[in-house]
Design an enzyme around this catalytic site. Sequence first.
Site, short mmCIF file in Angstrom:
data_model
loop_
_atom_site.label_atom_id
_atom_site.label_comp_id
_atom_site.label_asym_id
_atom_site.label_seq_id
_atom_site.Cartn_x
_atom_site.Cartn_y
_atom_site.Cartn_z
N ASP A 136 0.15 -5.93 -33.07
CA ASP A 136 1.24 -5.06 -33.04
C ASP A 136 1.45 -4.54 -31.51
OD1 ASP A 136 3.51 -3.60 -34.12
OD2 ASP A 136 2.14 -2.74 -35.72
N ASP A 176 11.13 -2.68 -38.39
CA ASP A 176 10.39 -2.77 -39.89
C ASP A 176 11.56 -2.75 -40.76
OD1 ASP A 176 8.22 -2.54 -38.15
OD2 ASP A 176 7.33 -0.83 -39.35
C1 GAL Z 1 4.58 -1.41 -37.29
C2 GAL Z 1 4.67 -2.71 -37.69
C3 GAL Z 1 4.68 -2.89 -39.18
C4 GAL Z 1 3.02 -2.26 -39.78
C5 GAL Z 1 3.04 -0.82 -39.07
C6 GAL Z 1 1.54 -0.35 -39.24
O1 GAL Z 1 4.79 -1.40 -35.83
O2 GAL Z 1 5.99 -3.27 -37.59
O3 GAL Z 1 4.74 -3.86 -39.70
O4 GAL Z 1 2.52 -2.96 -39.52
O5 GAL Z 1 3.21 -0.80 -37.61
O6 GAL Z 1 1.05 0.76 -38.72
#
Ligand code: GAL
Length: 541
Positions: free
Chosen positions: A166, A240
């Site tokens: 991430d 997301d």
């Molecule tokens: C976001 C990501 C999500 C999930 C989340 C967890 O940045 O895009 O898919 O992984 O973090 O904290």
Amino acid sequence: MVGRMRRRWVALAVFLLFLLPAGAFALNDSVARTPPMGFSTWNYFGCTGITQGNVLAVANAMTLVHAPNWEGKQISLKSAGYSYINLDDCWQAAGRNANGSPTWNTTKFPNGFPWLVDTIHAMGLKIGIYSDAGLETCQKFFGTTGHDSIDACTYQAWGFDYLKFDWCNVTHADSNQIACDSLYSSMGHWLIKADSLAYLADTAANKQHHRIVFSICDWGTYSPWLWGDTDGNLWRTTLDINTSWGSIYGNWNQNIALYSYAGPGGWNDPDMLEIGNLGTSTLATTRSQSHMDMWCICAAPLLMGNDIITMTAATFTVLSNREVIAVDQDSLGYQGRRIRTAGNVQVVVKKLLVHNPDTVDNKKYAVVILNNDSTAAAAGSIKWSDLGITDTSKQFRVRNLWLHRWLKSRSITDTATPGNADTTTLITDSLYITSIPADGTVHVLMEMGNPDSVPSVTSVRPQDNAAVAARMSVRGNAIYIPVARGTVQVFDMQGRQIASVSASQPGWYTVAGRGMVRGGTYLVRLATSAGSVSRVMAFVK
Ligand code: GAL
């Protein structure tokens, strides 16, 4: 002692690094030849529900055999193709071990990760893990900054098969495309090195490489489609997803424009699926099916994000439609293209693999027609010209992938089915669909000629082997052989044959040759009934 061994490991790794010729850092794996399919904990379990118990329950649900489907087959999500169970954020302990290595939350995972990984593997499934290129993950657990090597080697030692990486909490100095590319490159390379080191250290006679699928998740911020292919196997193209149609359609709409960047080993990722989370209204049911169609026509990763333990039969039916999944997993690896938009109606075409000969008379396409209007049904059509066909005397066979049947031939009218409005008429220059529901899709397979029959040797048309050879490509130790019935022989530069692979259909084949070295250059000879032709290609073994 442990510290000394680790230092030796790192010294060996650095030494190996210098042995690599410049330019040998192309993605070195034979994983994710088709878009990854599985489950991720994030959309449904979020931060608090990610526990050993829930992960095991999900694994069980994945292998659970359901009532006979339309084929009369009792299938499971696993047998429909889903294999990864990906732990997302919040698996971590409060901090790292004293030696800097990562470790799990022992309350959530009492039996530990090596046990969990073995258990999932014993069920015939794979398992993924999550980290972040910054100092902390999005949920404020330890990130990987400064720990690439130890994290990659630990994930490898635990046995994980997949890493989602991430982009939260990176420093201001790293908030640009060059730094982003290089942080992901560094982790991607360490994943490969971790495999090489483990392989070298393994004394088992039947040892095997264990590549980790690398999922880049910078939400498309720094255009990972431009550089992600060298570092990873898939890259998020969007922010997301959530359960609103605006989000599902918006992510897809951003993703569809990037069709030219997708291919075997490197996929655009419009985020995980929300199928099963959309409610039970008629509109929600229609949107679930559309969501599946839209992801599959895009060759997108299919990572379920719903409660698959208690899901309804209707949700299972959508997630396990093997005809639609086959479009997603087609080994040619094309992402569909939006060919035409008329008002709210959009036509998306994905060319599919056909057995040779792939000629003007022998074609196969998946086509999705989408009505992006949340209030009214619409009519739509697929014109032959959408498929690049100008000769309107050509006939297509058309199969509806939700009704699971071939529509007869010309000028027929099929009866509509709820949620699947599909009154279709095949006319000389198009397939006409009288009613596509609000936010609905119609998904068809269009075949011209007899693309699935494998021709006998005598009926193989003479082919230009040089042109065919030009379409061969190499990723890691796999080679793409673009013909049915061909043999590829690999020679070292002294002319000694070191490997041979036979193709039964176009696709990726693993080349295992004694003495092949990472980044080595070899002479590849393709032989078909039309003769043989050679090319010099670089393999990374
Ligand atoms: C976001 C990501 C999500 C999930 C989340 C967890 O940045 O895009 O898919 O992984 O973090 O904290």
